[in-house]
Write a protein that holds these residues in place. Structure first.
Motif, PDB file in Angstrom:
ATOM      1  N   ASP A  50       0.827  -1.195   0.000  1.00  0.00           N
ATOM      2  CA  ASP A  50       0.000   0.000   0.000  1.00  0.00           C
ATOM      3  C   ASP A  50       0.869   1.255   0.000  1.00  0.00           C
ATOM      4  N   ARG A  52       1.148   4.319  -2.963  1.00  0.00           N
ATOM      5  CA  ARG A  52       1.147   5.755  -2.756  1.00  0.00           C
ATOM      6  C   ARG A  52       2.368   6.417  -3.376  1.00  0.00           C
ATOM      7  N   ASP A  92      -1.784   6.695   4.735  1.00  0.00           N
ATOM      8  CA  ASP A  92      -2.021   5.401   5.384  1.00  0.00           C
ATOM      9  C   ASP A  92      -1.047   5.283   6.554  1.00  0.00           C
ATOM     10  N   ARG A 104       2.496   9.299  -6.291  1.00  0.00           N
ATOM     11  CA  ARG A 104       3.327  10.508  -6.261  1.00  0.00           C
ATOM     12  C   ARG A 104       4.039  10.711  -7.598  1.00  0.00           C
ATOM     13  N   PHE A 160      -3.771  11.027  -3.081  1.00  0.00           N
ATOM     14  CA  PHE A 160      -3.842   9.743  -2.390  1.00  0.00           C
ATOM     15  C   PHE A 160      -3.929   9.969  -0.892  1.00  0.00           C
ATOM     16  N   ASP A 205      -1.112  15.322  -5.814  1.00  0.00           N
ATOM     17  CA  ASP A 205      -1.292  13.936  -5.374  1.00  0.00           C
ATOM     18  C   ASP A 205      -2.443  13.897  -4.376  1.00  0.00           C
TER      19      ASP A 205
END
Length: 329
Positions: free
Chosen positions: A148, A152, A171, A156, A168, A166
């Motif tokens: 994960d 990400r 996390d 980017r 996203f 970005d």
């Protein structure tokens, strides 16, 4: 006992301890083979392939073994790991069409598999110069923290290539992994990529290359930009990361550093049989199936591949197949 062994593979792999996970998976697969526990054996073999592909190196071996595995009836988890490993290696080697075709056959229904395949699909799109597909809305959530985090990082890169923000979501689980956290922090500050590259050094060569590449791209001073780009180029060439080699070449040309791409040797054209063999390699076919389709022995197939590699100046069969596609167009 099998589930306990699986946790000893899956947990370190999710935390970025890929060498440890691969070694444990290999030992567990051997134990399963001795007990004739076929279903579990394929899971461990597939997980080992995935860790090997993500770490870098052995690209041809990953594709060959993946071909052997996917010819069998596999549990969803084993097939997912196998397809993810082979597709990532093919995409990195410039065989983007075979990677996409392989991903299209992937199973669904497992959170781990869905996240793995989601990232590999996004990565293949980014490598193929399609950043918009790499930042498409996320449907598969959860899964291994490392993967994960890589998803990400790819987002980017895609946002950088597209000149877009970005979006996203963060996390926290992925951010606990130092290489991921340092890489994302470097992107946020447009600085610190050298530190991030060192964090990936013993974990994943492709991510080390990407950090070095990002370092060079974010530097305007040639004296600061060229050394990391040269290091990225060298590492990518050694690992057979054909697409990333090309990106390093383009970045170096911005600073008037020219690199001649390795091409066919003068006066050494591929024979018809070498073309046939390399075309099938590019389609993701393993050696024994190529031998069956062309009516030749597996040893002869390997001989044609090695000859093609020499003529095309390729270090791996995957790279030779990618270069052959250019020649065959």
């Amino acid at each position: 006992a099998r589930w306990s062994a699986w946790l000893l593979v899956e947990t370190p792999a999710a935390a970025g301890r890929l060498a440890e996970a691969a070694q444990t998976a290999e030992q567990a697969a051997q134990a399963c083979a001795a007990d004739l526990a076929y279903s579990w054996q394929t899971r461990f073999l597939a997980a080992q392939l995935w860790c090997t592909a993500l770490r870098g190196g052995g690209a041809d071996e990953v594709v060959r073994r993946a071909g052997d595995l996917t010819d069998r009836t596999l549990p969803v988890l084993a097939r997912g790991y196998t397809i993810a490993a082979a597709s990532l290696v093919e995409a990195d080697g410039g065989l983007l069409a075979p990677a996409r075709a392989r991903l299209a056959t992937a199973p669904t229904g497992s959170t781990t598999v869905d996240v793995l395949l989601d990232w590999v699909g996004r990565e293949a799109a980014w490598l193929d110069g399609q950043p918009d597909r790499a930042v498409a809305p996320v449907t598969a959530r959860g899964g291994p923290a490392l993967v994960d985090g890589l998803r990400r990082i790819t987002a980017r890169w895609a946002a950088y290539d597209a000149g877009a923000p970005d979006e996203f979501a963060a996390d926290p689980a992925a951010d606990r992994l130092p290489p991921v956290a340092q890489t994302l922090a470097a992107w946020a500050a447009a600085d610190g990529f050298a530190t991030a590259a060192r964090a990936w050094h013993d974990l994943s060569v492709r991510e080390e290359v990407r950090c070095l590449l990002a370092h060079g791209l974010h530097e305007s001073d040639p004296a600061q930009a060229v050394p990391p780009l040269l290091a990225a180029e060298q590492l990518a060439e050694q690992a057979g990361l054909v697409v990333l080699v090309g990106r390093a070449h383009r970045a170096l040309r911005r600073h008037a550093v020219r690199r001649d791409s390795r091409g066919p040797r003068s006066g050494s054209e591929l024979t018809d049989r070498e073309r046939d063999v390399l075309r099938l390699v590019a389609q993701g076919e393993p050696t024994r199936r190529i031998a069956g389709q062309l009516g030749i022995s597996g040893e002869t197939v390997e001989t044609h591949i090695r000859a093609g590699m020499r003529k095309l100046g390729a270090r791996t069969r995957t790279e030779a197949a990618a270069l052959a596609l250019e020649v065959l167009r």
